[in-house]
Design a protein around this motif. Structure first.
Motif, mmCIF file in Angstrom:
data_model
loop_
_atom_site.group_PDB
_atom_site.id
_atom_site.type_symbol
_atom_site.label_atom_id
_atom_site.label_comp_id
_atom_site.label_asym_id
_atom_site.label_seq_id
_atom_site.Cartn_x
_atom_site.Cartn_y
_atom_site.Cartn_z
ATOM 1 N N VAL A 194 -10.333 11.411 -0.692
ATOM 2 C CA VAL A 194 -10.789 10.252 -1.451
ATOM 3 C C VAL A 194 -9.614 9.544 -2.127
ATOM 4 O O VAL A 194 -9.524 8.322 -2.137
ATOM 5 C CB VAL A 194 -11.843 10.670 -2.510
ATOM 6 N N ASP A 195 -8.693 10.320 -2.704
ATOM 7 C CA ASP A 195 -7.587 9.752 -3.493
ATOM 8 C C ASP A 195 -6.461 10.772 -3.514
ATOM 9 O O ASP A 195 -6.621 11.861 -4.040
ATOM 10 C CB ASP A 195 -8.083 9.444 -4.915
ATOM 11 N N THR A 196 -5.313 10.421 -2.922
ATOM 12 C CA THR A 196 -4.208 11.376 -2.830
ATOM 13 C C THR A 196 -3.398 11.490 -4.119
ATOM 14 O O THR A 196 -2.450 12.271 -4.192
ATOM 15 C CB THR A 196 -3.253 10.986 -1.685
ATOM 16 N N ILE B 299 -3.137 2.082 -11.070
ATOM 17 C CA ILE B 299 -3.265 2.716 -9.754
ATOM 18 C C ILE B 299 -4.436 2.100 -8.993
ATOM 19 O O ILE B 299 -5.600 2.242 -9.391
ATOM 20 C CB ILE B 299 -3.478 4.234 -9.891
ATOM 21 N N ALA B 300 -4.120 1.403 -7.912
ATOM 22 C CA ALA B 300 -5.135 0.806 -7.043
ATOM 23 C C ALA B 300 -5.389 1.759 -5.880
ATOM 24 O O ALA B 300 -4.459 2.119 -5.150
ATOM 25 C CB ALA B 300 -4.658 -0.551 -6.528
ATOM 26 N N LYS C 17 0.820 -1.213 0.000
ATOM 27 C CA LYS C 17 0.000 0.000 0.000
ATOM 28 C C LYS C 17 0.856 1.267 0.000
ATOM 29 O O LYS C 17 1.825 1.400 0.736
ATOM 30 C CB LYS C 17 -0.916 0.023 1.216
ATOM 31 N N GLY C 18 0.481 2.203 -0.878
ATOM 32 C CA GLY C 18 1.140 3.492 -0.942
ATOM 33 C C GLY C 18 2.444 3.504 -1.707
ATOM 34 O O GLY C 18 3.078 4.551 -1.826
ATOM 35 N N SER C 19 2.834 2.353 -2.260
ATOM 36 C CA SER C 19 4.125 2.278 -2.948
ATOM 37 C C SER C 19 3.986 2.599 -4.430
ATOM 38 O O SER C 19 2.890 2.640 -4.977
ATOM 39 C CB SER C 19 4.739 0.880 -2.791
ATOM 40 N N THR D 64 -1.760 3.002 -4.716
ATOM 41 C CA THR D 64 -0.659 2.068 -4.897
ATOM 42 C C THR D 64 -0.423 1.933 -6.391
ATOM 43 O O THR D 64 -1.303 1.482 -7.125
ATOM 44 C CB THR D 64 -0.994 0.707 -4.259
ATOM 45 N N MET D 65 0.767 2.336 -6.844
ATOM 46 C CA MET D 65 1.012 2.466 -8.280
ATOM 47 C C MET D 65 1.966 1.392 -8.790
ATOM 48 O O MET D 65 3.006 1.133 -8.179
ATOM 49 C CB MET D 65 1.578 3.849 -8.587
#
Length: 328
Positions: free
Chosen positions: A275-277, A122-123, A33-35, A131-132
């Protein structure tokens, strides 16, 4: 010499494919997550299939970090253009169409090597984290031959994307673009993009900043990585000088802009729900550069950046859905 574009972006051409997922999806497909992970074409096929089978239909948007920034700039009524590398494939065609439909001047010639165009899967989880998984494709071929001297001369500011800096040929292209801009009294802006990217190429980034950059965009981690410092204030002191404006984002704490010895503490704009960064930093840069093109002071341009960042994290995707402007 008069200009035809206020800002010309130089960066990766990536088709962003976004889909909302839960944490179980990340675990099932080995995603942290977040990577941001670089993947190959085989992984694109597997993960792309999983995206298509997700509970919601994926959204496809012509993106890339600098691409998203110049789209945001165009959305604010400022003339913008983009230089990037695309392939001779369906994704490349849709990328070019997407940039032009968003109001950009885009005239890059497709690669003839057969390499596919870049994609970023992008999830997005319910907490707004993205998460890209990025397949760079033709972006790895970007080099000096892709720098369009005539278009750089037509731009008031060129804006270069740190993500593209990972390859030696792209580094040479950045220097060439900056030298053309400087020779024609244009401004050079750079976004560091990613602290790990800075760590891999710190000396090259530092040299570029020292000799060619007028406006530097970074978050706290990127700024500290560039200066090899343990705290932000030390990092700022290492690079603060006349002729270089530092724009440092600090998430919910807003941002700092340091210009000619003056320091501006820019507050974050309120957000009802994150919602989505994806694209927050990209749109902050868009607000600042658009604001400066409109003649705003650094503090007002900085707050326009805050407003742009707040708007984009309030919905899915890295492009603005509303026109951002300062209230009178």
């Amino acid at each position: 010499m008069s200009t035809n574009f206020d800002v010309l972006g130089i960066g990766n051409a990536l088709m962003d494919i976004l889909v909302p997922v839960d944490d179980a999806f990340l675990s099932e497909h080995g995603l942290e997550k977040g990577s941001m992970a670089l993947i190959d074409n085989d992984r694109v096929k597997v993960l792309g299939g999983a995206f298509q089978n997700a509970s919601e239909t994926p959204r496809e948007i012509a993106g890339g970090s600098a691409g998203n920034t110049v789209v945001g700039i165009a959305k604010m009524g400022v003339k913008a253009a983009y230089l990037a590398k695309i392939g001779q494939d369906g994704v490349g065609t849709r990328l070019a169409e997407g940039y032009r439909e968003a109001g950009l001047h885009f005239s890059s010639t497709p690669s003839t090597t057969g390499t596919p165009s870049g994609q970023c899967l992008i999830a997005v989880t319910p907490d707004g984290q993205r998460t890209m998984s990025t397949c760079l494709g033709t972006n790895t071929e970007f080099g000096m031959e892709d720098i369009n001297e005539a278009e750089i001369k037509r731009a008031g500011t060129i804006y270069m994307e740190g993500y593209l800096f990972d390859d030696e040929s792209a580094k040479a292209g950045f220097v060439k673009a900056a030298e053309i801009a400087q020779a024609n009294d244009r401004l050079v802006a750079l976004t560091l993009s990613d602290s790990f990217c800075v760590g891999r190429h710190r000396a090259s980034f530092a040299q570029l900043v020292d000799h060619h950059v007028n406006i530097l965009f970074a978050n706290e981690d990127e700024m500290m990585a560039l200066a090899e410092a343990d705290d932000l204030e030390t990092a700022i002191k290492a690079f603060a000088r006349d002729g270089l404006t530092l724009c440092v984002t600090r998430s919910e704490k807003g941002s700092l802009i340091i210009d000619s010895g003056k320091r501006y503490d820019i507050p974050a704009a309120p957000v009802a729900k994150v919602v989505d960064t994806t694209g927050a930093g990209d749109q902050y840069a868009a607000g600042v550069l658009a604001g400066r093109a409109k003649g705003l002071s650094w503090d007002k341009a900085g707050y326009l950046g805050s407003l742009a960042a707040a708007e984009v994290i309030s919905h899915f995707g890295a492009r603005p859905e509303k026109t951002i402007q300062l209230e009178d």
